[in-house]
Design a protein around this motif. Structure first.
Motif, short mmCIF file in Angstrom:
data_model
loop_
_atom_site.label_atom_id
_atom_site.label_comp_id
_atom_site.label_asym_id
_atom_site.label_seq_id
_atom_site.Cartn_x
_atom_site.Cartn_y
_atom_site.Cartn_z
N THR A 5 0.82 -1.23 0.00
CA THR A 5 0.00 0.00 0.00
C THR A 5 0.84 1.27 0.00
N GLY A 6 2.17 1.13 0.13
CA GLY A 6 3.06 2.28 0.10
C GLY A 6 3.09 3.09 1.39
N VAL A 7 2.52 2.57 2.46
CA VAL A 7 2.48 3.32 3.72
C VAL A 7 3.89 3.62 4.23
N LEU A 8 4.74 2.60 4.29
CA LEU A 8 6.10 2.81 4.77
C LEU A 8 6.91 3.69 3.83
N ALA A 9 6.76 3.46 2.53
CA ALA A 9 7.50 4.27 1.56
C ALA A 9 7.13 5.74 1.68
N ARG A 10 5.87 6.03 1.87
CA ARG A 10 5.44 7.42 2.06
C ARG A 10 6.00 7.98 3.38
N PHE A 11 5.92 7.19 4.44
CA PHE A 11 6.40 7.62 5.75
C PHE A 11 7.87 8.01 5.71
N PHE A 12 8.67 7.20 5.03
CA PHE A 12 10.11 7.46 4.96
C PHE A 12 10.48 8.37 3.79
N GLY A 13 9.51 8.80 3.01
CA GLY A 13 9.76 9.76 1.94
C GLY A 13 10.49 9.20 0.74
N VAL A 14 10.31 7.91 0.46
CA VAL A 14 11.00 7.30 -0.67
C VAL A 14 10.06 6.88 -1.80
N ALA A 22 8.99 2.69 -5.09
CA ALA A 22 9.80 3.30 -4.03
C ALA A 22 11.27 3.25 -4.40
N LEU A 23 11.98 4.31 -4.04
CA LEU A 23 13.43 4.29 -4.15
C LEU A 23 13.93 3.23 -3.17
N ARG A 24 15.14 2.78 -3.37
CA ARG A 24 15.71 1.76 -2.49
C ARG A 24 16.25 2.43 -1.24
N GLY A 25 15.55 2.27 -0.15
CA GLY A 25 15.94 2.91 1.09
C GLY A 25 16.29 1.90 2.16
N SER A 26 17.36 2.20 2.90
CA SER A 26 17.74 1.40 4.06
C SER A 26 17.74 2.34 5.26
N PHE A 27 17.05 1.94 6.33
CA PHE A 27 16.92 2.78 7.51
C PHE A 27 17.26 1.96 8.74
N ILE A 28 18.13 2.49 9.58
CA ILE A 28 18.46 1.85 10.85
C ILE A 28 17.75 2.68 11.91
#
Length: 91
Positions: A5-14, A22-28
């Motif tokens: 649903t893109g919820v995380l991708a939107r939250f992290f702005g990717v 979504a862009l390829r994002g890695s978050f710690i």
């Protein structure tokens, strides 16, 4: 991790809304919800899982050993640094 649903991708702005990808994002993220490190790559650029693991290990080490920092290319068992004026210009 799936995010249909893109919820995380939107939250992290990717999320690239026009492309629906979504862009390829890695978050710690710390257990307290603080972002400790992040890296965002274009869709055509891969990531290095070993480097991501090294960063997670460094974040865990720093969280457990206040006053120490992990230098570039640090790996578990390697020497750490204690920040101070004596390090300026030497690393």
């Amino acid at each position: 991790l799936g995010d249909p649903t893109g919820v995380l991708a939107r939250f992290f702005g990717v999320l690239v809304e026009d492309a629906g990808q979504a862009l390829r994002g890695s978050f710690i993220v710390s257990p307290q919800g603080e972002i400790k490190a992040y890296e965002i790559h274009d869709m055509g650029i891969g990531r290095d899982a070993n480097e991501l693991l090294r960063k997670v290990q460094a974040a865990q080490y720093v969280a457990e050993h206040g006053g120490e920092v992990c230098p570039a290319k640090w790996k578990p068992g390697s020497k750490t640094l204690k920040p101070g004026i004596d390090l300026v210009g030497k690393i």
